[in-house]
Every structure is written in structure tokens, then in C-alpha cells.
Scaffold this active site. Structure first.
Site, PDB file in Angstrom:
ATOM      1  N   ASN A  11      29.973  43.113  42.390  1.00  0.00           N
ATOM      2  CA  ASN A  11      30.804  44.325  42.506  1.00  0.00           C
ATOM      3  C   ASN A  11      30.165  45.343  43.451  1.00  0.00           C
ATOM      4  O   ASN A  11      30.008  46.516  43.107  1.00  0.00           O
ATOM      5  CB  ASN A  11      31.056  44.930  41.127  1.00  0.00           C
ATOM      6  CG  ASN A  11      32.153  45.988  41.146  1.00  0.00           C
ATOM      7  OD1 ASN A  11      32.892  46.116  42.116  1.00  0.00           O
ATOM      8  ND2 ASN A  11      32.272  46.732  40.067  1.00  0.00           N
ATOM      9  N   GLU A  38      32.168  39.384  45.673  1.00  0.00           N
ATOM     10  CA  GLU A  38      32.535  40.791  45.810  1.00  0.00           C
ATOM     11  C   GLU A  38      31.362  41.600  46.349  1.00  0.00           C
ATOM     12  O   GLU A  38      30.990  42.633  45.811  1.00  0.00           O
ATOM     13  CB  GLU A  38      33.052  41.364  44.486  1.00  0.00           C
ATOM     14  CG  GLU A  38      33.980  42.546  44.710  1.00  0.00           C
ATOM     15  CD  GLU A  38      34.689  43.026  43.458  1.00  0.00           C
ATOM     16  OE1 GLU A  38      35.433  44.016  43.578  1.00  0.00           O
ATOM     17  OE2 GLU A  38      34.526  42.421  42.374  1.00  0.00           O
ATOM     18  N   ASP A 163      34.026  33.799  40.857  1.00  0.00           N
ATOM     19  CA  ASP A 163      34.970  34.586  40.077  1.00  0.00           C
ATOM     20  C   ASP A 163      36.369  34.042  40.350  1.00  0.00           C
ATOM     21  O   ASP A 163      36.925  34.251  41.425  1.00  0.00           O
ATOM     22  CB  ASP A 163      34.861  36.056  40.482  1.00  0.00           C
ATOM     23  CG  ASP A 163      35.827  36.958  39.739  1.00  0.00           C
ATOM     24  OD1 ASP A 163      36.634  36.444  38.929  1.00  0.00           O
ATOM     25  OD2 ASP A 163      35.795  38.178  39.980  1.00  0.00           O
ATOM     26  N   ASN A 165      39.012  34.840  38.546  1.00  0.00           N
ATOM     27  CA  ASN A 165      40.018  35.821  38.136  1.00  0.00           C
ATOM     28  C   ASN A 165      41.091  35.211  37.238  1.00  0.00           C
ATOM     29  O   ASN A 165      42.255  35.627  37.284  1.00  0.00           O
ATOM     30  CB  ASN A 165      40.642  36.501  39.358  1.00  0.00           C
ATOM     31  CG  ASN A 165      39.904  37.773  39.748  1.00  0.00           C
ATOM     32  OD1 ASN A 165      39.732  38.669  38.921  1.00  0.00           O
ATOM     33  ND2 ASN A 165      39.451  37.850  40.984  1.00  0.00           N
ATOM     34  N   HIS A 261      30.426  42.326  35.854  1.00  0.00           N
ATOM     35  CA  HIS A 261      30.270  40.901  35.555  1.00  0.00           C
ATOM     36  C   HIS A 261      28.802  40.631  35.244  1.00  0.00           C
ATOM     37  O   HIS A 261      27.926  41.431  35.591  1.00  0.00           O
ATOM     38  CB  HIS A 261      30.651  40.033  36.761  1.00  0.00           C
ATOM     39  CG  HIS A 261      32.083  40.111  37.160  1.00  0.00           C
ATOM     40  ND1 HIS A 261      32.970  39.073  37.014  1.00  0.00           N
ATOM     41  CD2 HIS A 261      32.795  41.115  37.753  1.00  0.00           C
ATOM     42  CE1 HIS A 261      34.154  39.403  37.482  1.00  0.00           C
ATOM     43  NE2 HIS A 261      34.077  40.657  37.936  1.00  0.00           N
TER      44      HIS A 261
END
Length: 270
Positions: A11, A38, A163, A165, A261
Site C-alpha cells: 500500500n 501496490e 493481491d 482482490n 495487508h
């Protein structure tokens, strides 16, 4: 030969780089391959100490369509035979979502797969239940990835982390009933993982842990969700069935902080 792999949606790599939790985790050298998602940065914006992690080669994919968005990176102590950034399909290029390394024994994908985006609004400006703007793009991306992985699988097995999602089953999120119409748990999204696993891709965490409850990899920053363990398991390591017997261990590092995360990992015995 034992290979240890890790995956973490950070992130924002520039933000996480200043956090002691990240620094301690990244300073370890126990992983042979690390996939980050990310990252939200160009390679030139990332601290040199990260880019040039001692003993590792690093490979970066950054978003070209929107700066400070998406992005993936891989750090490897194993020299790859080849490196590919993005999927081959031009329709799904530009957001820096895939880094693909070919190793001697397997193809490795690190992916930050799209989320479903904002809700679709009706003519009165009200959200339409269960409809999200980027779900069509998301499902197209998954389809493109799957077709490419299947083609590569003809030559050697596949390992894919990242990830996704998507929480696959009700056991994979704390509150499934209230999220039936939330992107990440829509039936169309879950159907992809049904198809993916039916095609012979093994969820390595479930292979090791079975149907143990309460295991998540993402928690909202709101309402003390992490402290209460109200989370979603949306970060995965999948391997194609040819590597199923090589799965030695798979786990979630829930006590590692620094992002919304936490890292997930996989150990293969090849």
C-alpha cells in the site's frame, strides 16, 4: 531444493519504507523470492536501499496511465531465465500490475489484480446494488491472465502470488453475509476462482491449513478492524497442480504490520 517465497501488498512502498515494521521484515534474507504489490511508485522514486537489496535482483512494473497508482515489484535471489513486465494483451497493459519471471523449474507471476472500483449509480445518483464500474475490466484481466498462464503451463508449472482482490469462500472473510453485494465477494468474482482452482491451480494456504477459520490478509483501517480480526483473505499463493506435492508450507504473517495487508508466504520443496 527448498525455495521460500513471500508476497505483500505494501500500500505504497515509499510510505512503508519509513516504518520500522517494514524495515525489519524487508531486512530479512530468508526469502528467495519476494513479490510486492501496490507499490505506487516509479523505480526512480524508490529508496536505493530497497532497489538494491543486497543479494537480490529487483524488477519493477509501474503504472504509466496514472502516476502513484498500482505497481508491482519482485526481488529474487534466483537468477531468472527471462523477465516480462505486464501481460501480453495490450488491453491490460499500462497499470504495472504484473511482473513475470521465468525460472528453471517454474513460471512465477507476481500480480496486483484489479479491484472492482466504485459503485455504479442509477439516474438518480443512487448506487445500484452489486454493480461496480471496474468489475468488467477486472474479469477481463483475470481471463487474459488465465489464458496466458495456461499457455505457459504447457512448458513448465506456474506459481502465482499477489493481491487477487477476491475472497474465494465464506470462510475467507469475517462477514460474508453482509458482503454478498460488495466487490471482492461478488459471485462473478468468486466464480473465477472456482474455475481457476477447477483448472488445477492449488490454493496453497488451504492446502496446508484446510478449513481453519479466522485467517485473513487484509483489514480495513476503519473501526479497529485489524484489532478485532474483521478481515478478508484476498492475498494468495497458487501453484499449478504439477507442483502440488512440492508444497511444504504456506502461512500468513498476521503479526507483521506496516500496511493494511500483511505478508503471505509459501515454501516449496523441488
Amino acid at each position: 531444493m527448498e525455495i521460500k517465497l513471500a508476497s505483500w501488498n505494501v500500500n505504497g512502498i515509499r510510505a512503508v519504507a519509513a516504518k520500522p515494521e517494514w524495515q525489519e521484515w524487508f531486512a530479512q534474507d530468508k526469502y528467495d523470492v519476494i513479490g510486492l504489490q501496490e507499490t505506487k511508485a516509479e523505480k526512480e522514486q524508490i529508496p536505493e536501499a530497497i532497489v538494491n537489496k543486497e543479494g537480490y535482483e529487483s524488477f519493477f512494473a509501474s503504472s504509466k496511465v496514472k502516476k502513484g497508482y498500482s505497481g508491482t515489484a519482485v526481488f529474487s535471489r534466483i537468477k531468472p531465465l527471462s523477465v516480462e513486465i505486464e501481460l501480453p494483451d495490450p488491453e491490460f497493459q499500462g497499470e504495472g500490475r504484473i511482473v513475470h519471471l521465468e525460472f528453471e523449474k517454474f513460471h512465477f507471476f507476481n500480480g496486483y489484480f484489479p479491484n472492482g472500483g466504485a459503485e455504479v449509480l442509477d439516474e438518480n445518483g443512487k448506487p445500484i446494488k452489486g454493480e461496480f464500474k471496474r468489475v468488467p475490466y477486472k474479469m477481463g484481466f483475470f481471463d487474459s491472465f488465465f489464458k496466458y498462464a495456461q499457455e505457459l503451463r504447457k512448458s513448465k508449472p506456474i506459481v502465482v502470488c499477489g493481491d487477487f482482490n477476491i475472497a474465494h469462500h465464506e470462510i475467507d472473510l469475517a462477514r460474508p453475509k453482509t458482503n454478498k453485494n460488495t466487490t471482492g465477494f461478488l459471485q462473478i468474482e468468486r466464480d473465477f476462482l472456482d474455475m481457476f482452482t477447477s483448472a488445477g491451480y492449488v490454493d496453497t494456504f488451504r492446502h496446508i491449513k484446510g478449513n481453519e477459520e479466522g485467517h485473513y490478509s487484509w483489514w480495513s483501517y476503519k473501526m479497529q478492524a485489524r484489532a478485532k480480526n474483521v478481515g478478508w483473505r484476498i492475498d494468495y499463493f497458487f501453484v499449478s497442480d504439477e507442483l502440488k506435492d512440492c508444497i511444504k508450507d504456506a502461512s500468513i504473517e498476521k503479526d507483521v504490520f506496516g500496511s493494511d495487508h500483511c505478508p503471505v508466504n509459501l515454501t516449496l520443496e523441488l
